[in-house]
Every structure is written in structure tokens, then in C-alpha cells.
Design a protein around this motif. Structure first.
Motif, PDB file in Angstrom:
ATOM      1  N   PRO A  42       0.821  -1.214   0.000  1.00 45.28           N
ATOM      2  CA  PRO A  42       0.000   0.000   0.000  1.00 45.28           C
ATOM      3  C   PRO A  42       0.853   1.261   0.000  1.00 45.28           C
ATOM      4  O   PRO A  42       1.853   1.357   0.725  1.00 45.28           O
ATOM      5  N   GLY A  43       0.478   2.209  -0.836  1.00 45.35           N
ATOM      6  CA  GLY A  43       1.195   3.479  -0.896  1.00 45.35           C
ATOM      7  C   GLY A  43       2.373   3.483  -1.838  1.00 45.35           C
ATOM      8  O   GLY A  43       2.999   4.534  -2.033  1.00 45.35           O
ATOM      9  N   VAL A  44       2.698   2.342  -2.432  1.00 48.26           N
ATOM     10  CA  VAL A  44       3.818   2.255  -3.381  1.00 48.26           C
ATOM     11  C   VAL A  44       3.246   1.929  -4.756  1.00 48.26           C
ATOM     12  O   VAL A  44       2.590   0.899  -4.940  1.00 48.26           O
ATOM     13  N   PHE A  45       3.504   2.806  -5.703  1.00 46.68           N
ATOM     14  CA  PHE A  45       2.944   2.698  -7.038  1.00 46.68           C
ATOM     15  C   PHE A  45       4.072   2.566  -8.067  1.00 46.68           C
ATOM     16  O   PHE A  45       5.235   2.834  -7.777  1.00 46.68           O
ATOM     17  N   ALA A  46       3.707   2.147  -9.272  1.00 51.39           N
ATOM     18  CA  ALA A  46       4.677   2.071 -10.377  1.00 51.39           C
ATOM     19  C   ALA A  46       3.959   2.451 -11.666  1.00 51.39           C
ATOM     20  O   ALA A  46       2.756   2.215 -11.823  1.00 51.39           O
ATOM     21  N   ALA A  47       4.716   3.031 -12.596  1.00 55.43           N
ATOM     22  CA  ALA A  47       4.143   3.450 -13.872  1.00 55.43           C
ATOM     23  C   ALA A  47       5.232   3.490 -14.927  1.00 55.43           C
ATOM     24  O   ALA A  47       6.409   3.686 -14.622  1.00 55.43           O
ATOM     25  N   GLY A  48       4.816   3.308 -16.164  1.00 52.94           N
ATOM     26  CA  GLY A  48       5.744   3.394 -17.282  1.00 52.94           C
ATOM     27  C   GLY A  48       6.401   2.067 -17.593  1.00 52.94           C
ATOM     28  O   GLY A  48       5.863   0.993 -17.299  1.00 52.94           O
ATOM     29  N   ASP A  49       7.594   2.140 -18.157  1.00 53.18           N
ATOM     30  CA  ASP A  49       8.274   0.947 -18.664  1.00 53.18           C
ATOM     31  C   ASP A  49       8.662  -0.043 -17.572  1.00 53.18           C
ATOM     32  O   ASP A  49       9.031  -1.178 -17.875  1.00 53.18           O
ATOM     33  N   VAL A  50       8.608   0.380 -16.315  1.00 57.06           N
ATOM     34  CA  VAL A  50       8.966  -0.522 -15.215  1.00 57.06           C
ATOM     35  C   VAL A  50       7.755  -1.275 -14.682  1.00 57.06           C
ATOM     36  O   VAL A  50       7.901  -2.206 -13.888  1.00 57.06           O
ATOM     37  N   ALA A  51       6.555  -0.913 -15.132  1.00 51.29           N
ATOM     38  CA  ALA A  51       5.329  -1.465 -14.562  1.00 51.29           C
ATOM     39  C   ALA A  51       4.775  -2.618 -15.390  1.00 51.29           C
ATOM     40  O   ALA A  51       4.690  -2.534 -16.614  1.00 51.29           O
ATOM     41  N   GLU A  52       4.382  -3.682 -14.717  1.00 54.40           N
ATOM     42  CA  GLU A  52       3.711  -4.814 -15.345  1.00 54.40           C
ATOM     43  C   GLU A  52       2.223  -4.702 -15.037  1.00 54.40           C
ATOM     44  O   GLU A  52       1.799  -4.896 -13.897  1.00 54.40           O
ATOM     45  N   SER A  53       1.452  -4.376 -16.073  1.00 53.34           N
ATOM     46  CA  SER A  53       0.019  -4.162 -15.887  1.00 53.34           C
ATOM     47  C   SER A  53      -0.767  -5.044 -16.848  1.00 53.34           C
ATOM     48  O   SER A  53      -0.187  -5.778 -17.651  1.00 53.34           O
ATOM     49  N   VAL A  54      -2.072  -4.952 -16.788  1.00 57.16           N
ATOM     50  CA  VAL A  54      -2.935  -5.766 -17.637  1.00 57.16           C
ATOM     51  C   VAL A  54      -3.026  -5.147 -19.026  1.00 57.16           C
ATOM     52  O   VAL A  54      -3.260  -3.942 -19.174  1.00 57.16           O
ATOM     53  N   ASP A  55      -2.839  -5.978 -20.046  1.00 58.32           N
ATOM     54  CA  ASP A  55      -3.010  -5.552 -21.427  1.00 58.32           C
ATOM     55  C   ASP A  55      -4.502  -5.517 -21.754  1.00 58.32           C
ATOM     56  O   ASP A  55      -5.227  -6.469 -21.461  1.00 58.32           O
ATOM     57  N   CYS A  56      -4.959  -4.420 -22.362  1.00 61.57           N
ATOM     58  CA  CYS A  56      -6.403  -4.250 -22.574  1.00 61.57           C
ATOM     59  C   CYS A  56      -6.963  -5.184 -23.635  1.00 61.57           C
ATOM     60  O   CYS A  56      -8.173  -5.399 -23.686  1.00 61.57           O
ATOM     61  N   VAL A  57      -6.114  -5.747 -24.488  1.00 63.37           N
ATOM     62  CA  VAL A  57      -6.595  -6.661 -25.525  1.00 63.37           C
ATOM     63  C   VAL A  57      -6.583  -8.102 -25.040  1.00 63.37           C
ATOM     64  O   VAL A  57      -7.559  -8.833 -25.171  1.00 63.37           O
ATOM     65  N   SER A  76      -9.248   4.152 -12.207  1.00 61.22           N
ATOM     66  CA  SER A  76      -8.817   2.843 -12.703  1.00 61.22           C
ATOM     67  C   SER A  76      -8.339   2.938 -14.143  1.00 61.22           C
ATOM     68  O   SER A  76      -8.881   3.714 -14.943  1.00 61.22           O
ATOM     69  N   SER A  77      -7.357   2.128 -14.464  1.00 61.31           N
ATOM     70  CA  SER A  77      -6.866   2.022 -15.830  1.00 61.31           C
ATOM     71  C   SER A  77      -7.681   0.984 -16.583  1.00 61.31           C
ATOM     72  O   SER A  77      -8.055  -0.042 -16.022  1.00 61.31           O
ATOM     73  N   ARG A  78      -7.943   1.243 -17.840  1.00 59.35           N
ATOM     74  CA  ARG A  78      -8.634   0.241 -18.652  1.00 59.35           C
ATOM     75  C   ARG A  78      -7.650  -0.762 -19.240  1.00 59.35           C
ATOM     76  O   ARG A  78      -8.046  -1.675 -19.966  1.00 59.35           O
ATOM     77  N   GLY A  79      -6.370  -0.605 -18.916  1.00 60.25           N
ATOM     78  CA  GLY A  79      -5.338  -1.507 -19.398  1.00 60.25           C
ATOM     79  C   GLY A  79      -4.479  -0.843 -20.457  1.00 60.25           C
ATOM     80  O   GLY A  79      -4.918   0.080 -21.145  1.00 60.25           O
ATOM     81  N   SER A  80      -3.251  -1.310 -20.587  1.00 57.42           N
ATOM     82  CA  SER A  80      -2.335  -0.753 -21.577  1.00 57.42           C
ATOM     83  C   SER A  80      -2.498  -1.501 -22.900  1.00 57.42           C
ATOM     84  O   SER A  80      -3.149  -2.541 -22.973  1.00 57.42           O
ATOM     85  N   LEU A  81      -1.917  -0.946 -23.943  1.00 56.40           N
ATOM     86  CA  LEU A  81      -1.997  -1.554 -25.266  1.00 56.40           C
ATOM     87  C   LEU A  81      -0.603  -1.698 -25.838  1.00 56.40           C
ATOM     88  O   LEU A  81       0.201  -0.756 -25.785  1.00 56.40           O
ATOM     89  N   ALA A  82      -0.327  -2.865 -26.402  1.00 59.52           N
ATOM     90  CA  ALA A  82       0.948  -3.079 -27.081  1.00 59.52           C
ATOM     91  C   ALA A  82       0.863  -2.496 -28.484  1.00 59.52           C
ATOM     92  O   ALA A  82       0.119  -2.996 -29.320  1.00 59.52           O
ATOM     93  N   PHE A  83       1.567  -1.409 -28.717  1.00 56.18           N
ATOM     94  CA  PHE A  83       1.684  -0.893 -30.081  1.00 56.18           C
ATOM     95  C   PHE A  83       2.982  -0.121 -30.223  1.00 56.18           C
ATOM     96  O   PHE A  83       3.473   0.500 -29.288  1.00 56.18           O
ATOM     97  N   ASN A  84       3.582  -0.218 -31.377  1.00 55.37           N
ATOM     98  CA  ASN A  84       4.850   0.447 -31.645  1.00 55.37           C
ATOM     99  C   ASN A  84       4.835   1.027 -33.046  1.00 55.37           C
ATOM    100  O   ASN A  84       4.289   0.415 -33.978  1.00 55.37           O
ATOM    101  N   VAL A  85       5.436   2.180 -33.207  1.00 51.92           N
ATOM    102  CA  VAL A  85       5.658   2.779 -34.514  1.00 51.92           C
ATOM    103  C   VAL A  85       7.153   3.066 -34.621  1.00 51.92           C
ATOM    104  O   VAL A  85       7.727   3.721 -33.759  1.00 51.92           O
ATOM    105  N   LEU A  86       7.779   2.545 -35.670  1.00 52.32           N
ATOM    106  CA  LEU A  86       9.229   2.573 -35.811  1.00 52.32           C
ATOM    107  C   LEU A  86       9.620   3.205 -37.144  1.00 52.32           C
ATOM    108  O   LEU A  86       9.045   2.894 -38.184  1.00 52.32           O
ATOM    109  N   ASP A  87      10.616   4.086 -37.084  1.00 47.22           N
ATOM    110  CA  ASP A  87      11.186   4.699 -38.287  1.00 47.22           C
ATOM    111  C   ASP A  87      12.596   4.149 -38.469  1.00 47.22           C
ATOM    112  O   ASP A  87      13.499   4.468 -37.698  1.00 47.22           O
ATOM    113  N   THR A  88      12.786   3.309 -39.489  1.00 45.13           N
ATOM    114  CA  THR A  88      14.101   2.734 -39.782  1.00 45.13           C
ATOM    115  C   THR A  88      14.612   3.320 -41.089  1.00 45.13           C
ATOM    116  O   THR A  88      14.151   2.953 -42.170  1.00 45.13           O
TER     117      THR A  88
END
Length: 428
Positions: A280-295, A325-337
Motif C-alpha cells: 500500500p502506498g507504493v505505485f509504479a508506472a511506465g516501462d517498469v510497470a507490469e500491468s494488464v493488457d487491454c486486448v 482505474s486504468s482500462r489496461g495498456s496496449l501493445a503498439f509500436n511505430v518505428l522509423d528505420t
């Protein structure tokens, strides 16, 4: 925000918020906390001798498209001071969850009532003899980019290990600076964690037309100094001379700060839909966080900036007592090579029992593959098609029921916008 528990009784002490990590998630969280709890003490642990910046913009510094200031998340020099947000430049050295404090490397302690871990990712280090020699670089910080720019000139021989997301966006800067670039691809497939083999092979061929040498199913075995330069021995036994070696073999969630603290760690820090950890009281967000994928509904780390921003906002509101509440994260990437745009969404690998539709236009460097699960679009791989990516994301993230549009998309996968308008927009 009138219902927030932050509306404290007169004379009660201000709540102390500490945010470790000043990337997209941390900055959004700090600003959200200031709005949600104007009286709270907000400390943002930056950890670098730079203003908070976006790591994903670093390759554009390397290519000369922007200066270092172009990476800054907030441009005004006094932005954080004007908001009453304190920046702590010393890196965090440890977290003591028993005594609710963060220890900095300069020896100071930051007590907290609510803590957010937003430490992002860290580059993976190759277990190769010679990886610590002079001339071996990574490209993860602005300091790394400056070191590369100081050492690359036309004709510089660069051996790069890795062709994942970061490795691919770095290429443009190296090529524009005139480097003779050789890229080693251990798996043989470029960006294999983001796109399928057909799309990856198109990107490889594109890179080769730009003068980049791609060596598939090859990796470094040994790096040595030889005749004032580097000698890179490959697993095949071949030795490549190099003036500079660039290690870009991927990144991992930066969880080292909380290891052994009692905070639950899976692939990242495990959080609930409020971005709160098991403590309780300790949160995480961003690339370090393991959350539920919305799909998929499964827990995973979706390490992209839009997810980080939204998770930082949600974490901050809950830290301030505004239940969100979060509705979940989404895996998506856009890459310029090197100018070729590719993207992936959702379950781009396909699903058991699912169907797919594919269109390839080799002459125009275009490719699209759609993945279906039942009557829904669940994932996609795209190369060269840059129109209507928002509609593609909307179909997948919105879990739209396609009806007759499934067959139309299977016949012609480019009809994304028409399908979006007929399903998602029509249902809104």
C-alpha cells in the motif's frame, strides 16, 4: 476533485510524494499530483545532470534532426520550480519501504507518504569479453549520444550488435554521419519482438539498399583492442575491424532499485488497475510497470511512451486519493528505420485458431497483415502504410465487432478507415 481525501483538515501536515524517475511517466505524475493536491510536497528524483527528457528522442539528436533541448519533456527552464515541484538530481540508491524513505546517492533521505517508481528501462549488457573496453558504446542517455557524436565521422567503422526497436532507430543517425555500419542480428530477424518475419525481412532489405551491411544469425564473441582500433570476433570466427562498437541488444525494466524490498516483481513491478503495487502506498508506472493488457487481459510490460504518460496520470490521481482505474495498456509500436515506417498493434503474432489477411507490395516497400480472433481484429503488422494507423488502433483497442467487415478486410486489408467508420464510429 472536491471528493479527494487530499482535502485535509486545517493544520494537518502536507502529504509527501516522492517520484523516482523523471521520464514521461514521472513528469506526468508530478504535474498531476500538483493539480490534485496543491498543498502536497512533490519531489521528482531525476537522477541525471539533465532536465527531464524523452529517451526515445535521443536518436533524433544523433541524426541531427534536433538538438539536445529538443528531447526535453518541458521546455521552460523554471517549469518545475514554478509548479512547486522539487527536482532531485542525485540518483536514487535505495528504497526502504519499512521506514517510507528513498535514499539518494549523495546520502540524503527523502521521506514519503506515497511513492511512485517510474524508473523506466535499462539497457541490457552483453556478456562478452571486452564489452567494457574504450570504444564500446551504448545509446541510452544524452551523454551516450554526445559521446557517439564526438567519435563518429565519415568513414568511421561501426559494428552494431542488435536490430531491435532501439537498434533500428539509431541507424539513421549513424548513416547520416557517414559511418560504415555493420549490424549483427543474432536471431536473424530484425525487430523480432515487434513484427513478424515477413515485415522484418522487408526492413532488412530496405537497410541494405541504404548501404548498411546486415549479418543475420551472427553475434559477437569477443572484443579486443588491436592497432589502435577494435577487433570484433564473431561467433562464426570472422573478425571485423571497427573504430567503434555499439551495443544495442535491448532493454529490461529497471527494477534493481526495489529488488529485495518486498515489492512484487514479475517481468516488471506488478501493479493493479490503480497502478499500485502489492505494498500500500507504493505505485509504479511506465516501462517498469507490469500491468494488464487491454486486448489480451494478461499482465505484461508495454513499454511505450503513451502508456507511460497515462499510467503516470492514473498513479498520481490514486496517490492523491482520487480513485481512478486504468482500462489496461496496449501493445503498439511505430518505428522509423532509415525512413521506412513500420508499426505493430495488439496481438500481432496472431492467436490460436485465428485467421489472418496479408498484402505485400515489394516494389513500393509496403506490407500489411491483419490478425483476427473470431469477429474482432486483435493485431496487425504494417510496413510502409502510414495512413489510418489511428483507425487501426481504434479497431483493436476498441474490440470492435466487425460483422460483414471482417470478410471485407480479409479481401482487402487496406480498408481500415472504412471498417473503423462503419463499426467503432457508428457504435459511438
Amino acid at each position: 476533485m472536491a471528493n479527494s481525501e487530499t482535502a485535509k483538515a486545517a493544520g494537518s501536515p502536507a502529504r509527501r510524494y516522492v517520484i523516482v524517475g523523471a521520464g514521461a511517466a514521472g513528469v506526468m505524475a508530478a504535474e498531476t499530483l500538483r493539480k490534485a493536491d496543491p498543498a502536497g510536497e512533490v519531489v521528482l528524483v531525476n537522477g541525471e545532470d539533465e532536465p527531464p527528457y524523452a529517451r526515445m528522442a535521443i536518436p533524433y539528436v544523433l541524426s541531427g534532426k534536433i538538438g539536445a533541448e529538443g528531447t526535453f519533456l518541458r521546455r521552460e527552464p523554471d517549469h518545475f520550480r514554478n509548479l512547486g515541484i522539487r527536482l532531485a538530481d542525485s540518483p536514487a540508491a535505495g528504497v526502504d519501504v519499512r521506514f517510507h524513505s528513498v535514499r539518494l546517492q549523495d546520502g540524503s533521505l527523502l521521506p514519503y507518504d506515497r511513492l511512485l517508481i517510474a524508473t523506466g528501462s535499462r539497457p541490457t549488457k552483453e556478456a562478452v569479453p571486452g564489452i567494457d573496453l574504450p570504444g564500446v558504446h551504448t545509446c541510452w542517455t544524452l551523454a551516450d549520444a554526445r559521446a557517439l557524436m564526438a567519435n563518429i565521422k565519415p568513414g568511421t567503422r561501426v559494428v552494431q550488435m542488435g536490430a531491435g526497436f532501439v537498434g533500428c532507430i539509431i541507424m539513421e543517425g549513424l548513416v547520416k554521419r557517414g559511418a560504415q555500419l555493420t549490424v549483427l542480428v543474432r536471431s536473424g530477424l530484425m525487430v523480432s519482438r515487434m513484427i513478424n518475419p515477413a515485415a522484418g525481412n522487408m526492413i532488412r532489405r530496405w537497410c541494405e539498399t541504404k548501404g548498411v551491411r546486415i549479418m543475420a544469425k551472427t553475434q559477437t564473441a569477443l572484443i579486443e583492442r588491436a592497432d589502435g582500433a577494435l577487433a570484433v570476433t564473431l561467433n562464426t570466427g570472422e573478425v571485423l575491424p571497427a573504430d567503434l562498437y555499439l551495443s544495442a541488444v535491448g532493454v529490461k525494466p529497471n527494477v534493481g532499485l526495489v529488488a529485495g524490498s518486498g515489492i512484487e516483481i514479475g517481468s516488471g513491478i506488478v501493479v493493479n488497475d490503480r497502478m499500485e503495487s502489492n505494498l500500500p502506498g507504493v505505485f509504479a508506472a511506465g516501462d517498469v510497470a507490469e500491468s494488464v493488457d487491454c486486448v489480451t487481459g494478461r499482465r505484461q510490460v508495454n513499454a511505450i511512451q503513451p502508456n507511460a504518460v497515462e499510467q503516470g496520470r492514473i498513479a498520481a490521481l490514486n496517490m492523491a486519493g482520487v480513485r481512478t482505474s486504468s482500462r489496461g495498456s496496449l501493445a503498439f509500436n511505430v518505428l522509423d528505420t532509415l525512413g521506412l515506417i513500420s508499426s505493430s498493434f495488439g496481438q500481432w503474432q496472431g492467436v490460436p485458431g485465428g485467421e489472418s489477411a496479408e498484402l505485400t507490395d515489394e516494389a513500393n516497400w509496403r506490407y500489411i497483415r491483419l490478425e483476427f480472433g473470431g469477429n474482432r481484429l486483435v493485431g496487425a503488422n504494417v510496413v510502409g502504410f502510414t495512413d489510418h494507423l489511428g483507425a487501426l488502433r481504434g479497431l483493436i483497442e476498441g474490440k470492435a465487432r466487425l460483422g460483414n467487415w471482417k470478410r471485407r478486410l480479409m479481401d482487402n486489408p487496406t480498408q481500415i478507415m472504412a471498417a473503423y467508420l462503419a463499426t467503432v464510429q457508428a457504435a459511438a
